[in-house]
Design a protein around this motif. Sequence first.
Motif, PDB file in Angstrom:
ATOM      1  N   CYS A   1      -0.287 -15.926 -50.313  1.00 10.66           N
ATOM      2  CA  CYS A   1       0.693 -16.132 -51.392  1.00 10.66           C
ATOM      3  C   CYS A   1       1.355 -17.513 -51.288  1.00 10.66           C
ATOM      4  O   CYS A   1       2.566 -17.635 -51.068  1.00 10.66           O
ATOM      5  CB  CYS A   1       1.745 -15.033 -51.394  1.00 10.66           C
ATOM      6  N   TYR A   2       0.552 -18.558 -51.458  1.00  9.92           N
ATOM      7  CA  TYR A   2       1.062 -19.927 -51.405  1.00  9.92           C
ATOM      8  C   TYR A   2       1.647 -20.391 -52.734  1.00  9.92           C
ATOM      9  O   TYR A   2       2.307 -21.427 -52.790  1.00  9.92           O
ATOM     10  CB  TYR A   2      -0.051 -20.883 -50.986  1.00  9.92           C
ATOM     11  N   ALA A   3       1.407 -19.654 -53.808  1.00  9.58           N
ATOM     12  CA  ALA A   3       1.934 -20.054 -55.112  1.00  9.58           C
ATOM     13  C   ALA A   3       3.449 -19.904 -55.134  1.00  9.58           C
ATOM     14  O   ALA A   3       4.009 -19.052 -54.437  1.00  9.58           O
ATOM     15  CB  ALA A   3       1.315 -19.189 -56.212  1.00  9.58           C
ATOM     16  N   PRO A   4       4.148 -20.714 -55.899  1.00 10.60           N
ATOM     17  CA  PRO A   4       5.608 -20.558 -56.018  1.00 10.60           C
ATOM     18  C   PRO A   4       5.938 -19.176 -56.581  1.00 10.60           C
ATOM     19  O   PRO A   4       5.169 -18.610 -57.366  1.00 10.60           O
ATOM     20  CB  PRO A   4       6.009 -21.672 -56.991  1.00 10.60           C
ATOM     21  N   PRO A   5       7.079 -18.602 -56.221  1.00  5.62           N
ATOM     22  CA  PRO A   5       7.420 -17.243 -56.673  1.00  5.62           C
ATOM     23  C   PRO A   5       7.937 -17.222 -58.103  1.00  5.62           C
ATOM     24  O   PRO A   5       9.126 -16.976 -58.375  1.00  5.62           O
ATOM     25  CB  PRO A   5       8.495 -16.812 -55.674  1.00  5.62           C
ATOM     26  N   VAL A   6       7.046 -17.457 -59.032  1.00  7.23           N
ATOM     27  CA  VAL A   6       7.393 -17.406 -60.451  1.00  7.23           C
ATOM     28  C   VAL A   6       6.853 -16.104 -61.025  1.00  7.23           C
ATOM     29  O   VAL A   6       5.716 -15.725 -60.766  1.00  7.23           O
ATOM     30  CB  VAL A   6       6.816 -18.617 -61.216  1.00  7.23           C
ATOM     31  N   ASN A   7       7.660 -15.441 -61.814  1.00  9.65           N
ATOM     32  CA  ASN A   7       7.291 -14.117 -62.312  1.00  9.65           C
ATOM     33  C   ASN A   7       6.587 -14.204 -63.665  1.00  9.65           C
ATOM     34  O   ASN A   7       6.948 -13.527 -64.629  1.00  9.65           O
ATOM     35  CB  ASN A   7       8.539 -13.234 -62.416  1.00  9.65           C
TER      36      ASN A   7
ATOM     37  N   ALA B   1       2.469 -14.446 -65.062  1.00  8.69           N
ATOM     38  CA  ALA B   1       1.067 -14.393 -64.657  1.00  8.69           C
ATOM     39  C   ALA B   1       0.344 -15.704 -64.965  1.00  8.69           C
ATOM     40  O   ALA B   1      -0.512 -16.147 -64.187  1.00  8.69           O
ATOM     41  CB  ALA B   1       0.371 -13.220 -65.345  1.00  8.69           C
ATOM     42  N   LYS B   2       0.678 -16.347 -66.087  1.00 13.96           N
ATOM     43  CA  LYS B   2      -0.046 -17.567 -66.455  1.00 13.96           C
ATOM     44  C   LYS B   2       0.220 -18.686 -65.447  1.00 13.96           C
ATOM     45  O   LYS B   2      -0.683 -19.458 -65.120  1.00 13.96           O
ATOM     46  CB  LYS B   2       0.320 -18.004 -67.875  1.00 13.96           C
ATOM     47  N   TRP B   3       1.465 -18.773 -64.951  1.00 12.74           N
ATOM     48  CA  TRP B   3       1.759 -19.798 -63.962  1.00 12.74           C
ATOM     49  C   TRP B   3       1.167 -19.460 -62.601  1.00 12.74           C
ATOM     50  O   TRP B   3       0.690 -20.343 -61.882  1.00 12.74           O
ATOM     51  CB  TRP B   3       3.271 -19.996 -63.854  1.00 12.74           C
TER      52      TRP B   3
ATOM     53  N   PHE C   1       7.264  -4.533 -57.179  1.00 11.88           N
ATOM     54  CA  PHE C   1       5.817  -4.614 -56.987  1.00 11.88           C
ATOM     55  C   PHE C   1       5.051  -4.388 -58.287  1.00 11.88           C
ATOM     56  O   PHE C   1       3.889  -4.784 -58.398  1.00 11.88           O
ATOM     57  CB  PHE C   1       5.356  -3.599 -55.938  1.00 11.88           C
ATOM     58  N   GLU C   2       5.668  -3.751 -59.259  1.00 14.13           N
ATOM     59  CA  GLU C   2       5.014  -3.540 -60.542  1.00 14.13           C
ATOM     60  C   GLU C   2       5.208  -4.719 -61.487  1.00 14.13           C
ATOM     61  O   GLU C   2       4.640  -4.741 -62.576  1.00 14.13           O
ATOM     62  CB  GLU C   2       5.542  -2.251 -61.182  1.00 14.13           C
ATOM     63  N   SER C   3       6.019  -5.701 -61.087  1.00 15.45           N
ATOM     64  CA  SER C   3       6.167  -6.912 -61.892  1.00 15.45           C
ATOM     65  C   SER C   3       4.947  -7.808 -61.705  1.00 15.45           C
ATOM     66  O   SER C   3       4.078  -7.552 -60.860  1.00 15.45           O
ATOM     67  CB  SER C   3       7.442  -7.661 -61.482  1.00 15.45           C
ATOM     68  N   GLU C   4       4.866  -8.887 -62.465  1.00 18.55           N
ATOM     69  CA  GLU C   4       3.725  -9.790 -62.358  1.00 18.55           C
ATOM     70  C   GLU C   4       3.688 -10.478 -61.011  1.00 18.55           C
ATOM     71  O   GLU C   4       2.616 -10.620 -60.394  1.00 18.55           O
ATOM     72  CB  GLU C   4       3.778 -10.815 -63.497  1.00 18.55           C
ATOM     73  N   LEU C   5       4.849 -10.891 -60.498  1.00 18.57           N
ATOM     74  CA  LEU C   5       4.896 -11.528 -59.186  1.00 18.57           C
ATOM     75  C   LEU C   5       4.595 -10.510 -58.086  1.00 18.57           C
ATOM     76  O   LEU C   5       3.847 -10.801 -57.145  1.00 18.57           O
ATOM     77  CB  LEU C   5       6.271 -12.158 -58.958  1.00 18.57           C
ATOM     78  N   GLY C   6       5.146  -9.319 -58.203  1.00 21.68           N
ATOM     79  CA  GLY C   6       4.882  -8.287 -57.213  1.00 21.68           C
ATOM     80  C   GLY C   6       3.428  -7.862 -57.197  1.00 21.68           C
ATOM     81  O   GLY C   6       2.854  -7.586 -56.131  1.00 21.68           O
ATOM     82  N   SER C   7       2.811  -7.794 -58.355  1.00 21.22           N
ATOM     83  CA  SER C   7       1.388  -7.434 -58.432  1.00 21.22           C
ATOM     84  C   SER C   7       0.520  -8.485 -57.753  1.00 21.22           C
ATOM     85  O   SER C   7      -0.498  -8.170 -57.126  1.00 21.22           O
ATOM     86  CB  SER C   7       0.970  -7.272 -59.895  1.00 21.22           C
TER      87      SER C   7
ATOM     88  N   TYR D   1      15.658  -7.166 -55.253  1.00 22.42           N
ATOM     89  CA  TYR D   1      14.482  -7.141 -54.367  1.00 22.42           C
ATOM     90  C   TYR D   1      13.567  -8.283 -54.752  1.00 22.42           C
ATOM     91  O   TYR D   1      13.406  -8.585 -55.938  1.00 22.42           O
ATOM     92  CB  TYR D   1      13.731  -5.810 -54.523  1.00 22.42           C
ATOM     93  N   PRO D   2      12.883  -8.879 -53.798  1.00 25.00           N
ATOM     94  CA  PRO D   2      13.061  -8.699 -52.348  1.00 25.00           C
ATOM     95  C   PRO D   2      14.018  -9.708 -51.737  1.00 25.00           C
ATOM     96  O   PRO D   2      14.090  -9.823 -50.523  1.00 25.00           O
ATOM     97  CB  PRO D   2      11.652  -8.926 -51.836  1.00 25.00           C
ATOM     98  N   TRP D   3      14.750 -10.425 -52.594  1.00 21.97           N
ATOM     99  CA  TRP D   3      15.468 -11.614 -52.138  1.00 21.97           C
ATOM    100  C   TRP D   3      16.687 -11.293 -51.296  1.00 21.97           C
ATOM    101  O   TRP D   3      17.185 -12.164 -50.572  1.00 21.97           O
ATOM    102  CB  TRP D   3      15.860 -12.458 -53.355  1.00 21.97           C
ATOM    103  N   HIS D   4      17.194 -10.092 -51.343  1.00 22.66           N
ATOM    104  CA  HIS D   4      18.356  -9.755 -50.528  1.00 22.66           C
ATOM    105  C   HIS D   4      17.965  -9.340 -49.110  1.00 22.66           C
ATOM    106  O   HIS D   4      18.833  -9.121 -48.263  1.00 22.66           O
ATOM    107  CB  HIS D   4      19.155  -8.614 -51.179  1.00 22.66           C
ATOM    108  N   GLY D   5      16.664  -9.252 -48.826  1.00 25.54           N
ATOM    109  CA  GLY D   5      16.211  -8.842 -47.507  1.00 25.54           C
ATOM    110  C   GLY D   5      16.393  -9.937 -46.469  1.00 25.54           C
ATOM    111  O   GLY D   5      16.636 -11.109 -46.786  1.00 25.54           O
ATOM    112  N   ARG D   6      16.255  -9.536 -45.213  1.00 17.77           N
ATOM    113  CA  ARG D   6      16.383 -10.471 -44.102  1.00 17.77           C
ATOM    114  C   ARG D   6      14.975 -10.892 -43.678  1.00 17.77           C
ATOM    115  O   ARG D   6      14.304 -10.198 -42.923  1.00 17.77           O
ATOM    116  CB  ARG D   6      17.106  -9.789 -42.936  1.00 17.77           C
ATOM    117  N   PHE D   7      14.539 -12.036 -44.179  1.00 18.12           N
ATOM    118  CA  PHE D   7      13.192 -12.512 -43.877  1.00 18.12           C
ATOM    119  C   PHE D   7      13.129 -12.940 -42.406  1.00 18.12           C
ATOM    120  O   PHE D   7      13.916 -13.781 -41.963  1.00 18.12           O
ATOM    121  CB  PHE D   7      12.828 -13.695 -44.771  1.00 18.12           C
ATOM    122  N   LEU D   8      12.196 -12.386 -41.669  1.00 20.17           N
ATOM    123  CA  LEU D   8      12.074 -12.661 -40.243  1.00 20.17           C
ATOM    124  C   LEU D   8      11.063 -13.773 -40.001  1.00 20.17           C
ATOM    125  O   LEU D   8       9.953 -13.740 -40.539  1.00 20.17           O
ATOM    126  CB  LEU D   8      11.633 -11.398 -39.495  1.00 20.17           C
TER     127      LEU D   8
END
Length: 237
Positions: A162-168, A170-172, A5-11, A132-139
């Motif tokens: 959060c419709y943007a692609p999960p790129v980490n 900030a500029k993208w 969550f402290e990464s750019e994507l998580g923020s 995280y979070p990719w190893h979780g079980r998305f319901l």
Amino acid sequence: MRDWFESELGSYVLAKEQAWFDQTCVDLFGFNAMQAGQCWIDLLRANRMPYRFCSDLAEGQLHCRQDALPVAGHSLDLLALPHVLEFSSNPHQVLREAERALRPEGHLLISGFNPFSLWGASRLLRQRRGDYPWHGRFLHLNRLKDWLALLGFELQAGRMMCYAPPVNQAKWLHRFRFLEAAGDRWWALGGGVYAIHAIKRTPGMRLLTPKWGEAWRPGAAIARSLPKTTAQRGRID
């Protein structure tokens, strides 16, 4: 998930979710509000209930598992589950605990990652890494709705975000910001994160009313129920 969550994507995700929680819980009233998990984030900061606390295994005011809450039944007016279900070994038991702990007409706020989105596709490529979070079980949202309905919850409101692609980067993420408005209009179920507001419904009692008619006349019934001697004794000349 704190480091993520402290990464750019998580923020980016956290900002969207915090805005939804602020808007949703600000006008929910009661006495006891609880956030389960992610205790380093105060997702219920906008709520005005007098008693607000957080529970997690190693953080918060209450250290416990989310599928075994040490709180009395029917004691919570508001319960938030931010990304708890997809990282639980028994998500249905977590919901059963939520139903037990919430009072009738209590509010349940849930956020989770949507498997049918660009984020879900990215999970399929990254889940083996164990990150995280990719190893979780998305319901899937429909499965979650079915579970809630079986437990007596009624869906009050929901939101995709959060419709943007999960790129980490900030500029993208900034360049893809136009997808937020476009996604709500053209791809309403394709957001990477969903948030729902459900209310615990409890069937009420049925009020039995007397049968009005000739057989029920208060004056006549009272007069017939009094013995003659009693009526004469109470007479004032």
